[in-house]
Structures are given as structure tokens and as C-alpha cells.
Design an enzyme around this catalytic site. Structure first.
Site: not given
Ligand code: USQ
Length: 388
Positions: A144, A179, A181-182, A185
Site C-alpha cells: 500500500t 494504522s 493495518y498499513h 504491509k
């Protein structure tokens, strides 16, 4: 090409599966329905009811004569993944199999743990399945743009040359996600780079911006072959959310000042990028990183565009600046290098008024299915005291 799609039930996974199958490639999809479970648990179901993945594959085969092999299991079951990898021998594995929601990952301990465990385990098990059972397989991984954050310098394409005390070295570009989530990644990229440089894995890591849209060349084959279109605060990306809000008569939810700038792309361009990456594999021992978006917009730009198009279609769209539930910069420098995918032949489909109008037209018949309670943000980053 023999192509394995991990996370084949998702917004991008299903569209990708149909795309390659329609072009005559041999496709195998894997999913454990985690997104559907989280959607049920958080009252964040997609706008339309999408049949389960095996039913979608059967329907696709009935209408196109192209078979998509479907395997339902959790990638945490590494022995099952190893067996499938050995048997299917993919040329390419497209890895979407992650918990993809930034707000979900910020909800509480349980959601954070699930995101971390799921995303890193899936990536690690895929890496080992390839190393052990199909070492020539090219991994195309969805990363991302959020890995980079919003630094006050130009964002390069994955790598940066550093000169330090008179000596030079090339490193992964510094990453600072906003975040959990990021951040998973970011950790994925580190894992992949470790195995690339240590064992010669072949990887393309795509730094993708928020995607919008619901139509691809295959989605109109049958109404039940559409993508799972989310407009909720958990899984919905901002453009898709704004379109639904415009139709439902909910003022567009601009978070804070709305100067947050990101690189956006149409769903059809995601498919183009994945195809370009998959059909142009890297050499063993190479990690190619590509910034995957076609246009930069601020949230305010997006709200203005959706309002203009919606108003012209008689929707009377209002825009509201609401308290930002996230911790992110609302005004910032954002200059991103983007060379890899254009060099491979990407032909962008810009976000024209016609594109937004087409999205509105497609969603209008589903107006009665919109649940307003799913629209306003239900997760805030700020409800925890900052200690540093
Ligand atoms: N935003 C609003 N109002 C909304 C929703 C979002 O102002 O109602 C703002 C957000 O604060 C953010 C921007 O719009 O500044 C983009 O938010 P988003 O929800 O569309 O995207 P994000 O949570 O960052 O994540 C999405 C995908 C994720 C992908 C990422 C790319 O869900 O999987 O990795 O886009 S990027 O944003 O470049 O990191």
C-alpha cells in the site's frame, strides 16, 4: 499462465480472478472468508449479497466456459498451502489475503492481534510454500502507498539512495504508516525483502493507493458476478463511500480539513497493473517495488467532484467536515515518483465525471439497501491517550 490468487473472494481478488480466467489463464483462488466474517461481526456488509466464492466460480464457468479452481481454507494451514503449491505449480501468486481495513486494525487488542497474525502469517506461509514447492513462482504482493506515510520529502518508488559520511548505499525507502493495518504491509515488505536477498525469491510489491469503482469487463456477465462493494467505515474506501453517501442523501464525510492527499486508481486499472506485473516477472533475487496509482487527489477534491456530478444528476449532495477519527496529517506535502507501471505499459483511466456518473447509475438501483448506520466512522484512533 498458471496463476494463484490468495484472497480470491475480496473486492480485488474476485475481479482479478475473473480477469485472468477470461483471458485464458489457469486460475486457482484461495480464501477463508475472513472479510465476510469481519463484515458480519462489525455490521459492515457489502452493498449487494455476493454468493460464496465456489458459487461465483460455478456461475462464471456456466457463463464463460472458463473454470476457476476454488479452495477454501486459511493460509495459516501451511501444510495445505504447501500441498496446493506443489500440485498447482503457479507461475505467479497474487497475494491479497490480508485483513485490509485500517479502522478495523485500530479497534482494540483483539482486532489488532488478528490483523497482525493473519497478515504476517499469510505472507510468511506463502513465502515458504514458494521456496519449498514452487521456487520459480513470481509473487505479486499487494502492498500500500500507506507504507510510506506522508513524509515531507518526495516519495521514491520503494528504494532510496542514501549518502552518509561520504559513502553511498541503496535502502528500502523509509516507511511510517498511520494504522496497524498499513504497518503490517511495511512488515510484509521487510519479510519479502529478507527472503528475496537471502534465498533468491522473485517478488513484485505493489504500493497501491485507494481503489474505486465496481465495473470491470467481467462484472456485467451476470449480476451475481459483481465485486463486493463496501461503503461502510470499515471496508469502504473513500470514493466508493462518497458515491453511496451522495445517493443516500448523507453529507459527504470529509475527515477533518480534507487536505489528505492520496494516489487513487480505478478498479480496472488495478487489474491492468496486476496483469502487467504478472506477465513481466522479475528475475530470481529481485524485489521490484512499484507505486500503484494513476492520479493524486485530496479528500476535498474528491468531495467537490462527487458533489458536482451528483448535483448534476439531481441528487442535492452536501459536504460535511467531520472530526477526523484517524491520526493523520490533514495538510501535507505529497510528491510521489511513479515510473515502474507506466514503463510496463499502464494506460490510466482517469476519474472523469462520466466515470463517477456511471458509478452513481450502477448504485442507484441498490439505494434501498444502503444502511445509514454503517456510514459514519465507528472507530477512532484518538480514543487512546498518546503517551509520546
Ligand atoms: N477519508 C475521509 N472520509 C471518509 C473516508 C476516508 O476523509 O469517509 C480519508 C481518510 O482519512 C484518508 C483517505 O480518505 O485520509 C483515504 O482513506 P480510505 O479509507 O479510502 O483508505 P485507507 O484507509 O488509507 O485504506 C485504503 C484501503 C487499503 C489501501 C489504502 C491505500 O482500504 O487497503 O492499502 O487505501 S492508501 O490510502 O494509499 O494507504
Amino acid at each position: 499462465m498458471r496463476i494463484m490468487i490468495l484472497g480470491g473472494d475480496g473486492y480485488l481478488g474476485w475481479a482479478t480472478a475473473m480477469h485472468f480466467a477470461a483471458r485464458g489463464d489457469e486460475v486457482c483462488v484461495i480464501d477463508n472468508y475472513l472479510r465476510r466474517k469481519i463484515a458480519r461481526d462489525t455490521d459492515s456488509e457489502a452493498l449487494s449479497d455476493n454468493p460464496l466464492l465456489d458459487a461465483r466460480c460455478a456461475l462464471f464457468a456456466a457463463h464463460t466456459n472458463r473454470r476457476i479452481r476454488c479452495e477454501i481454507f486459511d493460509l495459516a494451514e501451511h501444510d495445505r498451502l504447501f500441498r496446493l503449491m506443489e500440485e498447482f505449480q503457479p507461475d505467479c501468486a497474487v497475494h491479497y489475503a490480508e485483513q485490509p481495513s485500517a479502522p478495523y486494525s485500530m479497534k482494540s487488542f483483539a482486532e489488532a492481534k488478528l490483523t497482525l497474525d493473519n497478515n504476517l502469517t499469510a505472507t510468511h506461509n506463502l513465502i515458504w510454500a514458494v521456496l519449498e514447492k514452487a521456487p520459480d513462482c513470481h509473487i505479486v504482493k499487494l502492498g500500500t502507498m500507506g507504507e510510506y506515510g506522508t513524509p515531507n520529502i518526495d516519495i521514491e518508488e520503494g528504494w532510496i539512495d542514501i549518502e552518509h559520511k561520504g559513502r553511498r548505499e541503496k535502502f528500502l525507502y523509509p516507511r511510517q504508516a498511520s494504522s496497524l493495518y498499513h504497518t503490517t504491509k511495511v512488515l510484509d515488505t521487510d519479510l519479502l525483502w529478507f527472503y528475496v536477498r537471502t534465498y533468491g525469491l522473485r517478488v513484485t510489491d505493489l504500493m497501491q493507493g485507494p481503489v474505486y469503482g465496481l465495473a470491470t469487463a467481467e462484472t456485467d456477465i451476470h449480476p451475481d458476478l459483481g465485486v463486493n462493494f463496501h461503503y461502510d467505515d470499515i471496508f469502504g474506501t473513500v470514493v466508493n463511500r462518497f458515491i453511496v453517501q451522495a445517493i443516500a442523501g448523507i453529507p459527504l464525510t470529509v475527515y477533518g480539513k480534507g487536505g489528505q492527499t492520496r494516489g487513487y486508481l480505478n478498479l480496472t486499472d488495478t487489474l491492468q497493473c496486476i496483469e502487467l506485473a504478472a506477465r513481466n516477472p522479475v528475475k530470481p533475487g529481485e524485489l521490484r517495488i512499484a507505486n500503484q496509482f494513476t492520479e493524486l487527489f485530496s479528500v476535498n477534491d474528491l468531495a467537490d467532484r462527487v458533489k458536482r456530478v451528483g448535483d448534476a444528476m439531481g441528487l442535492k449532495v452536501a459536504v460535511d467536515h467531520i472530526d477526523n477519527p484517524r491520526r493523520e496529517m490533514e495538510e501535507h506535502y505529497y510528491n510521489v515518483v511513479r515510473r515502474e507501471l507506466p514503463a510496463l505499459g499502464l494506460e490510466p483511466h482517469p476519474m472523469t465525471d462520466e466515470v463517477l456518473a456511471d458509478m452513481i447509475q450502477r448504485i442507484l438501483p441498490l439505494r434501498d439497501r444502503i444502511v445509514p448506520a454503517r456510514v459514519l466512522p465507528r472507530v477512532a484512533w484518538k480514543n487512546r491517550k498518546r503517551t509520546g
